[in-house]
Design a protein around this motif. Structure first.
Motif, mmCIF file in Angstrom:
data_model
loop_
_atom_site.group_PDB
_atom_site.id
_atom_site.type_symbol
_atom_site.label_atom_id
_atom_site.label_comp_id
_atom_site.label_asym_id
_atom_site.label_seq_id
_atom_site.Cartn_x
_atom_site.Cartn_y
_atom_site.Cartn_z
ATOM 1 N N ALA A 33 -9.728 14.742 41.925
ATOM 2 C CA ALA A 33 -9.322 15.431 40.706
ATOM 3 C C ALA A 33 -10.478 15.518 39.718
ATOM 4 C CB ALA A 33 -8.125 14.732 40.068
ATOM 5 N N GLN A 34 -11.238 14.422 39.561
ATOM 6 C CA GLN A 34 -12.382 14.431 38.653
ATOM 7 C C GLN A 34 -13.459 15.410 39.117
ATOM 8 O OE1 GLN A 34 -13.177 10.219 38.923
ATOM 9 N NE2 GLN A 34 -12.446 9.852 36.834
ATOM 10 N N ALA A 35 -13.664 15.477 40.419
ATOM 11 C CA ALA A 35 -14.659 16.403 40.956
ATOM 12 C C ALA A 35 -14.265 17.854 40.724
ATOM 13 C CB ALA A 35 -14.859 16.157 42.451
ATOM 14 N N SER A 36 -12.981 18.105 40.432
ATOM 15 C CA SER A 36 -12.514 19.461 40.157
ATOM 16 C C SER A 36 -12.761 19.881 38.712
ATOM 17 C CB SER A 36 -11.006 19.575 40.451
ATOM 18 O OG SER A 36 -10.716 19.279 41.801
ATOM 19 N N TYR A 37 -13.181 18.954 37.838
ATOM 20 C CA TYR A 37 -13.353 19.276 36.425
ATOM 21 C C TYR A 37 -14.336 20.425 36.177
ATOM 22 C CZ TYR A 37 -10.703 15.073 35.108
ATOM 23 O OH TYR A 37 -9.723 14.125 34.938
ATOM 24 N N PRO A 38 -15.522 20.445 36.834
ATOM 25 C CA PRO A 38 -16.410 21.597 36.609
ATOM 26 C C PRO A 38 -15.739 22.925 36.957
ATOM 27 C CG PRO A 38 -17.627 19.822 37.641
ATOM 28 C CD PRO A 38 -16.184 19.424 37.671
ATOM 29 N N TYR A 39 -14.966 22.941 38.036
ATOM 30 C CA TYR A 39 -14.244 24.157 38.388
ATOM 31 C C TYR A 39 -13.212 24.508 37.322
ATOM 32 C CZ TYR A 39 -11.052 27.352 40.675
ATOM 33 O OH TYR A 39 -10.249 28.429 40.956
ATOM 34 N N VAL A 40 -12.473 23.492 36.858
ATOM 35 C CA VAL A 40 -11.444 23.743 35.843
ATOM 36 C C VAL A 40 -12.063 24.336 34.580
ATOM 37 C CG1 VAL A 40 -9.771 22.647 34.304
ATOM 38 C CG2 VAL A 40 -9.859 21.986 36.716
ATOM 39 N N TRP A 41 -13.189 23.762 34.120
ATOM 40 C CA TRP A 41 -13.825 24.264 32.904
ATOM 41 C C TRP A 41 -14.459 25.635 33.121
ATOM 42 C CZ3 TRP A 41 -12.583 22.788 28.334
ATOM 43 C CH2 TRP A 41 -12.115 21.492 28.122
ATOM 44 N N THR A 42 -14.923 25.890 34.350
ATOM 45 C CA THR A 42 -15.378 27.246 34.669
ATOM 46 C C THR A 42 -14.239 28.237 34.506
ATOM 47 O OG1 THR A 42 -17.021 26.442 36.261
ATOM 48 C CG2 THR A 42 -16.366 28.737 36.455
ATOM 49 N N MET A 43 -13.065 27.877 34.998
ATOM 50 C CA MET A 43 -11.913 28.753 34.893
ATOM 51 C C MET A 43 -11.421 28.889 33.461
ATOM 52 S SD MET A 43 -11.412 29.984 37.888
ATOM 53 C CE MET A 43 -13.205 29.968 37.952
ATOM 54 N N VAL A 44 -11.576 27.831 32.658
ATOM 55 C CA VAL A 44 -11.223 27.939 31.238
ATOM 56 C C VAL A 44 -12.090 29.006 30.566
ATOM 57 C CG1 VAL A 44 -11.300 26.752 29.005
ATOM 58 C CG2 VAL A 44 -10.324 25.595 31.002
ATOM 59 N N GLY A 45 -13.404 28.924 30.783
ATOM 60 C CA GLY A 45 -14.304 29.931 30.231
ATOM 61 C C GLY A 45 -14.042 31.311 30.811
ATOM 62 N N PHE A 46 -13.773 31.355 32.110
ATOM 63 C CA PHE A 46 -13.511 32.628 32.789
ATOM 64 C C PHE A 46 -12.233 33.264 32.255
ATOM 65 C CE2 PHE A 46 -12.545 34.881 36.969
ATOM 66 C CZ PHE A 46 -13.523 35.847 36.780
ATOM 67 N N ALA A 47 -11.195 32.441 32.061
ATOM 68 C CA ALA A 47 -9.922 32.956 31.571
ATOM 69 C C ALA A 47 -10.060 33.483 30.150
ATOM 70 C CB ALA A 47 -8.862 31.856 31.624
ATOM 71 N N ALA A 48 -10.617 32.668 29.257
ATOM 72 C CA ALA A 48 -10.786 33.104 27.869
ATOM 73 C C ALA A 48 -11.701 34.322 27.791
ATOM 74 C CB ALA A 48 -11.347 31.956 27.033
ATOM 75 N N GLY A 49 -12.746 34.323 28.600
ATOM 76 C CA GLY A 49 -13.702 35.415 28.570
ATOM 77 C C GLY A 49 -13.112 36.738 28.996
ATOM 78 N N ASN A 50 -12.202 36.733 29.976
ATOM 79 C CA ASN A 50 -11.622 37.993 30.430
ATOM 80 C C ASN A 50 -10.876 38.698 29.309
ATOM 81 O OD1 ASN A 50 -11.589 38.937 33.461
ATOM 82 N ND2 ASN A 50 -11.798 36.723 33.491
ATOM 83 N N PHE A 51 -10.201 37.945 28.445
ATOM 84 C CA PHE A 51 -9.492 38.559 27.320
ATOM 85 C C PHE A 51 -10.433 38.863 26.159
ATOM 86 C CE2 PHE A 51 -6.894 38.000 23.384
ATOM 87 C CZ PHE A 51 -6.224 39.200 23.481
ATOM 88 N N LEU A 52 -11.176 37.861 25.706
ATOM 89 C CA LEU A 52 -12.028 38.041 24.533
ATOM 90 C C LEU A 52 -13.133 39.060 24.784
ATOM 91 C CD1 LEU A 52 -12.338 34.304 23.418
ATOM 92 C CD2 LEU A 52 -10.849 36.079 22.466
ATOM 93 N N ILE A 53 -13.752 38.975 25.943
ATOM 94 C CA ILE A 53 -14.819 39.920 26.266
ATOM 95 C C ILE A 53 -14.245 41.315 26.495
ATOM 96 C CG2 ILE A 53 -16.666 40.457 27.902
ATOM 97 C CD1 ILE A 53 -16.928 37.402 28.336
ATOM 98 N N GLY A 54 -13.008 41.388 27.031
ATOM 99 C CA GLY A 54 -12.364 42.681 27.179
ATOM 100 C C GLY A 54 -12.175 43.376 25.842
ATOM 101 N N VAL A 55 -11.766 42.618 24.821
ATOM 102 C CA VAL A 55 -11.634 43.180 23.477
ATOM 103 C C VAL A 55 -12.987 43.637 22.958
ATOM 104 C CG1 VAL A 55 -11.012 42.650 21.091
ATOM 105 C CG2 VAL A 55 -9.589 41.802 22.963
ATOM 106 N N MET A 56 -14.037 42.846 23.221
ATOM 107 C CA MET A 56 -15.388 43.218 22.777
ATOM 108 C C MET A 56 -15.864 44.498 23.456
ATOM 109 S SD MET A 56 -17.066 39.402 22.828
ATOM 110 C CE MET A 56 -18.739 40.026 22.636
ATOM 111 N N VAL A 57 -15.547 44.646 24.740
ATOM 112 C CA VAL A 57 -15.957 45.855 25.462
ATOM 113 C C VAL A 57 -15.271 47.084 24.881
ATOM 114 C CG1 VAL A 57 -15.792 47.052 27.677
ATOM 115 C CG2 VAL A 57 -16.596 44.691 27.589
ATOM 116 N N ASP A 58 -13.963 46.967 24.534
ATOM 117 C CA ASP A 58 -13.268 48.085 23.907
ATOM 118 C C ASP A 58 -13.980 48.533 22.626
ATOM 119 O OD1 ASP A 58 -11.289 48.291 25.807
ATOM 120 O OD2 ASP A 58 -9.853 47.032 24.721
ATOM 121 N N ARG A 59 -14.593 47.589 21.929
ATOM 122 C CA ARG A 59 -15.206 47.896 20.635
ATOM 123 C C ARG A 59 -16.682 48.252 20.739
ATOM 124 N NH1 ARG A 59 -14.937 44.083 15.158
ATOM 125 N NH2 ARG A 59 -16.125 45.493 13.818
ATOM 126 N N PHE A 60 -17.437 47.496 21.542
ATOM 127 C CA PHE A 60 -18.897 47.638 21.549
ATOM 128 C C PHE A 60 -19.452 48.309 22.800
ATOM 129 C CE2 PHE A 60 -18.078 43.728 19.014
ATOM 130 C CZ PHE A 60 -18.504 44.210 17.787
#
Length: 403
Positions: free
Chosen positions: A48-75
């Protein structure tokens, strides 16, 4: 009036360039799976601990898909893609020189954010340039994610063996920084204003099912995305670790992951063709049902040959699921909000991948095997089928009412 830009030669050329960018930019999602056993061994971690880098990658990936999508609509996609590729390169480089698992894990948020720009936002951008062949176009660009996962582990397995995971990360930081920003400059052209009314009307005319607003539809699709990807994550995230446990070694696990993802590419292309005929909702329902059936096949088999076969079947079964969500969004919502809602639903699927990757590791630590983890995925998959069935029946009822 027939569009002169949508589905044009330029549209297909833009799709090809986007595919190349996606092949490079999506490496961040998959390389962490490949190096998970090496990180576990270096820091003396449990699964489970060894999965932490993957989990945090997915946290950034998940947030980025929405936030960056909004940025792309604008910029626009160029500035966003260029900047986020440098963010990802920085995440790899800093993680490679970090001393502890806590810092390494948190830096994977940057890796996930940078990777996100090459997934949901790029899919949304491609979807704007197609009308008649939107399903297959979305499937092609979504396949960049799986092709990246199939190619990079094989290319870097020798470097991992000789230089370790830190050497792999430094090499990737260099490759991303010098290739992605120049390539994105070739996407400077924006959809002409003369085409926008048609594009906006496409989504608005179909929008809404069962009296639900686009926001409510997005929330329902997001819940479905979490459920299907908790199920999907078990084989994708833990196949390398499973092979290590069975004594086959990480190289065999990387080969199985590559086969799984190559099967997913085939599945995505077929699903794209189906979506142009059947629509996104029915295509998603078919894919989710096939994924659940494929998960059942992992329960009785743990031999080398059988795992190769089952992993290939799993890839062929589930590959079309995620791009089908993007097709549904473009069928039901206005094009001017494509980046936002495609990004939100893609974010939800990645939340499911992160949650499922961590929960599967936790179940393994508690039970000593992956059997219960596979059953956990099957239950979540059933939930996804229920949600998509509701959407399908509601959409069909609305269509019957219009008739």
């Amino acid at each position: 009036m027939q569009s002169t830009v949508l589905d044009s030669r330029y549209s297909w050329g833009r799709l090809g360039l986007s595919l190349l960018i996606g092949l490079i930019g999506n490496v961040g999602m998959w390389i962490v799976i490949m190096v998970m056993p090496a990180i576990q061994a270096e820091f003396g971690l449990d699964r489970a601990q060894a999965s932490y880098p993957y989990v945090w990658t997915m946290v950034g990936f998940a947030a980025g898909n929405f936030l960056i999508g909004v940025m792309v609509d604008r910029f626009g996609v160029v500035r966003v893609l260029s900047g986020m590729s440098l963010v990802m390169a920085a995440g790899f480089a800093l993680a490679a020189i970090s001393p502890g698992i806590g810092v390494v894990s948190l830096l994977h948020v940057l890796v996930g954010l940078g990777t996100a720009a090459s997934f949901g936002p790029l899919i949304a951008d491609v979807s704007l340039w197609f009308q008649r062949r939107r399903g297959i176009a979305i499937a092609v660009i979504a396949s960049a994610n799986y092709l990246s996962g199939a190619i990079w582990p094989l290319l870097l397995s020798g470097h991992l063996a000789s230089e370790g995971w830190r050497g792999v990360y430094l090499l990737l930081a260099l490759i991303i920084a010098v290739t992605v920003p120049p390539l994105t400059l070739m996407l400077r052209r924006r959809l002409p204003l003369s085409e926008m009314p048609d594009a906006l009307a496409q989504g608005a005319a179909a929008g809404g099912i069962g009296g639900l607003s686009p926001r409510q539809i997005a929330l329902i699709l997001g819940l479905a995305g979490v459920a299907c990807c908790v199920a999907m994550s078990m084989p994708q995230v833990h196949i390398v670790a499973l092979c290590v446990d069975l004594g086959f070694g990480p190289a065999v696990g990387a080969e199985m992951l590559s086969l799984m993802l190559l099967g997913g590419v085939v599945s995505r292309l077929i699903s794209g063709l189906l979506a142009d005929v059947l629509g996104g909702v029915l295509t998603l329902l078919i894919g989710s049902t096939l994924q659940m059936l494929a998960l059942f096949l992992y329960l009785p088999f743990d031999g080398l040959v059988s795992l190769y076969v089952v992993s290939t079947i799993f890839g062929l079964a589930q590959g079309g699921i995620v791009p089908s969500y993007a097709v549904i969004v473009r069928e039901l919502m206005p094009a001017r909000e494509a980046g936002r809602w495609v990004g939100f639903v893609m974010m939800s699927t990645i939340v499911g991948m992160a949650l499922g990757g961590w929960v599967s590791g936790l179940i393994y630590d508690l039970s000593g095997s992956y059997q219960l983890a596979f059953w956990n995925g099957i239950v979540w998959n059933l939930g996804n089928i229920g949600i998509i069935t509701y959407i399908f029946l509601s959409a069909r009822e609305k269509a019957a009412g219009r008739a």
